[in-house]
Design a protein around this motif. Structure first.
Motif, PDB file in Angstrom:
ATOM      1  N   LYS A   1       0.839  -1.198   0.000  1.00  0.00           N
ATOM      2  CA  LYS A   1       0.000   0.000   0.000  1.00  0.00           C
ATOM      3  C   LYS A   1       0.875   1.250   0.000  1.00  0.00           C
ATOM      4  O   LYS A   1       1.653   1.473   0.926  1.00  0.00           O
TER       5      LYS A   1
ATOM      6  N   TYR B   1     -11.035   9.471   9.615  1.00  0.00           N
ATOM      7  CA  TYR B   1     -10.710   8.641   8.454  1.00  0.00           C
ATOM      8  C   TYR B   1     -11.917   7.857   7.972  1.00  0.00           C
ATOM      9  O   TYR B   1     -12.875   7.606   8.707  1.00  0.00           O
TER      10      TYR B   1
ATOM     11  N   ILE C   1       5.647   5.604   1.557  1.00  0.00           N
ATOM     12  CA  ILE C   1       4.929   6.868   1.671  1.00  0.00           C
ATOM     13  C   ILE C   1       5.625   7.957   0.864  1.00  0.00           C
ATOM     14  O   ILE C   1       6.832   8.154   0.982  1.00  0.00           O
TER      15      ILE C   1
ATOM     16  N   PHE D   1      -2.001   5.660  -5.288  1.00  0.00           N
ATOM     17  CA  PHE D   1      -1.952   5.828  -3.830  1.00  0.00           C
ATOM     18  C   PHE D   1      -3.231   5.279  -3.208  1.00  0.00           C
ATOM     19  O   PHE D   1      -4.289   5.904  -3.277  1.00  0.00           O
ATOM     20  N   SER D   2      -3.123   4.100  -2.591  1.00  0.00           N
ATOM     21  CA  SER D   2      -4.309   3.500  -1.994  1.00  0.00           C
ATOM     22  C   SER D   2      -4.664   4.139  -0.664  1.00  0.00           C
ATOM     23  O   SER D   2      -5.778   3.983  -0.171  1.00  0.00           O
ATOM     24  N   ILE D   3      -3.709   4.878  -0.053  1.00  0.00           N
ATOM     25  CA  ILE D   3      -3.951   5.563   1.219  1.00  0.00           C
ATOM     26  C   ILE D   3      -3.632   7.039   1.041  1.00  0.00           C
ATOM     27  O   ILE D   3      -2.529   7.398   0.617  1.00  0.00           O
TER      28      ILE D   3
ATOM     29  N   CYS E   1      -3.636  10.855   2.918  1.00  0.00           N
ATOM     30  CA  CYS E   1      -3.688  11.564   4.192  1.00  0.00           C
ATOM     31  C   CYS E   1      -3.440  13.048   3.936  1.00  0.00           C
ATOM     32  O   CYS E   1      -2.418  13.412   3.344  1.00  0.00           O
TER      33      CYS E   1
ATOM     34  N   ALA F   1       0.026   1.914   5.376  1.00  0.00           N
ATOM     35  CA  ALA F   1       0.972   2.208   4.300  1.00  0.00           C
ATOM     36  C   ALA F   1       2.344   1.614   4.605  1.00  0.00           C
ATOM     37  O   ALA F   1       2.819   1.681   5.736  1.00  0.00           O
TER      38      ALA F   1
ATOM     39  N   GLY G   1       1.189   5.163   0.405  1.00  0.00           N
ATOM     40  CA  GLY G   1       0.482   6.271   1.034  1.00  0.00           C
ATOM     41  C   GLY G   1       0.963   7.601   0.485  1.00  0.00           C
ATOM     42  O   GLY G   1       2.128   7.750   0.108  1.00  0.00           O
TER      43      GLY G   1
ATOM     44  N   ILE H   1       1.018  11.635   1.592  1.00  0.00           N
ATOM     45  CA  ILE H   1       0.782  12.614   2.657  1.00  0.00           C
ATOM     46  C   ILE H   1       0.908  14.007   2.065  1.00  0.00           C
ATOM     47  O   ILE H   1       1.960  14.384   1.538  1.00  0.00           O
TER      48      ILE H   1
ATOM     49  N   ALA I   1      -0.841   7.701   8.139  1.00  0.00           N
ATOM     50  CA  ALA I   1      -0.588   6.802   7.007  1.00  0.00           C
ATOM     51  C   ALA I   1      -0.105   5.439   7.485  1.00  0.00           C
ATOM     52  O   ALA I   1      -0.488   4.398   6.932  1.00  0.00           O
TER      53      ALA I   1
END
Length: 383
Positions: free
Chosen positions: A11, A164, A232, A45-47, A49, A229, A13, A15, A224
């Protein structure tokens, strides 16, 4: 497009930090990332923030997570045509209204406390008009997105709260002065997270008033990591090195200079301290065998971190565009010394004008392409 698989897939992330109008820099980075992708429609980017102005960019990416190409195009359309009036009131009546409250309170003519220096109601209206927040959950359900978080700072509790939205396997967290709270995201979260202290008003969420998410955010990378994640990309809005040309001065700092320094401390310092912390942990993990790491029971894992930040001082770029601000805002800022070079730091957070934003987008694009090999390595790590 290929769906983002659940807990088994690596994953990535993203930011996106705060910084008011400085967040335009992030769009240039995203533009370059889109160009480097073999399939630009697929969300890399699956995550996601976001904090402060970065929260708005992150939410836009989440809403359009089913088509990264369209998401970046949407952000470019907005930021390349940005005007102050889209973000806060700059008309004489609007500025006079908020200014009169401050004057009345300081002269003890009014018992009511002023909420903010500027009225950012236009920003809320623009976000509500352009973002369909219902699409976030749909994208999560369809596997185009794993999780998204928006961080705000509670004025009563003093906690950094990351609201979230994610799949059923995402677990809430609680640490010292920071928690993760599951909740469907909406406009109010973005308005709270981007409420610059003193400048924009706090927003009530549930039973507490919240302000800019960067305040009290002692671990910006934490959301994240908690969301899962393992690599990142961090897009900052300030340089990691100091500008030696601005160190020596004989004159007493203006109010704008002090305010700009305070905002830099809020937006930049904790991020780079947290990056150093992650890098130190990675080095420690690298000295341990996988067997010893598993036996330790700490749950630690190596996390690849790539940071892209401006190659030039953004406040210097801002000085070229200060005259683009509406005369009412120039008048307001001139009184506290924000219309000269030493005070341009503060002005750079409020300079929501297309000339300045386009210059930052161009810088973000160039800075990313200059690190093309690193970015490609990051993007390909999950394949």
């Amino acid at each position: 497009m290929a769906a983002v698989e659940g807990a088994t897939k690596s994953k990535a992330g993203l930011i996106l930090t705060g910084g008011g109008a400085r967040a335009a820099y992030q769009i240039g980075v995203l533009k370059a990332v889109r160009e480097l992708l073999p399939m630009p429609e697929e969300n890399p980017f699956s995550i996601l923030c976001g904090t402060s102005a970065g929260a708005i960019n992150a939410a836009t990416l989440a809403v359009y997570a089913d088509n990264f190409d369209a998401a970046v195009s949407n952000l470019l359309e907005v930021w390349e045509n940005m005007h102050v009036r889209f973000v806060y009131r700059s008309d004489p009546l609007g500025v006079l209204k908020t200014g009169a409250r401050w004057m009345g309170a300081m002269m003890l003519l009014s018992r009511s406390s002023p909420f903010s220096l500027l009225d950012n109601a236009p920003l809320g209206e623009m976000l509500a008009r352009n973002l369909d927040f219902g699409r976030i959950q749909q994208n999560i359900d369809d596997g185009c997105l794993y999780a998204v978080s928006i961080t705000c700072s509670g004025y009563s509790s003093g906690q950094s709260v990351s609201f979230y939205q994610g799949g059923p396997d995402v677990v809430a967290w609680e640490r010292s002065q920071r928690i993760g709270c599951a909740m469907p995201l909406r406009v109010e979260h973005l308005m709270a997270s981007s409420a610059l202290p003193f400048i924009f008003p706090a927003v009530r969420l549930n039973r507490e008033f919240f302000g800019d998410g960067t305040m009290r955010q002692i671990a910006p990378i934490s959301p994240a990591l908690h969301l899962g994640a393992d690599r990142i990309l961090i897009i900052g809005t300030g340089r990691q090195v100091s500008d030696p040309a601005r160190v020596r001065t004989q004159s007493y700092p203006t109010l704008a200079q002090i305010a700009g320094h305070a905002l830099n401390s809020i937006f930049l310092d904790s991020l780079y301290v947290d990056i150093e912390r992650v890098e130190r942990i990675n080095r420690t993990i690298g000295m341990m065998s996988s067997e010893k790491l598993e036996q330790s029971g700490t749950g630690l894992r190596p996390v690849k971190v790539l940071v892209i930040s401006p190659s030039q001082p953004i406040e210097r770029v801002a000085t070229r565009f200060l005259r683009d601000l509406p005369w009412t805002i120039r008048f307001l800022l001139r009184g506290i010394g924000a219309m000269n070079r030493n005070g341009s730091n503060l002005a750079s957070y409020l300079l929501f004008e297309r000339g300045f934003c386009s210059a930052l987008i161009d810088m973000g694009y160039r800075d990313t392409m200059a690190r093309r090999t690193e970015v490609l390595e990051f993007l390909q790590a999950g394949h």
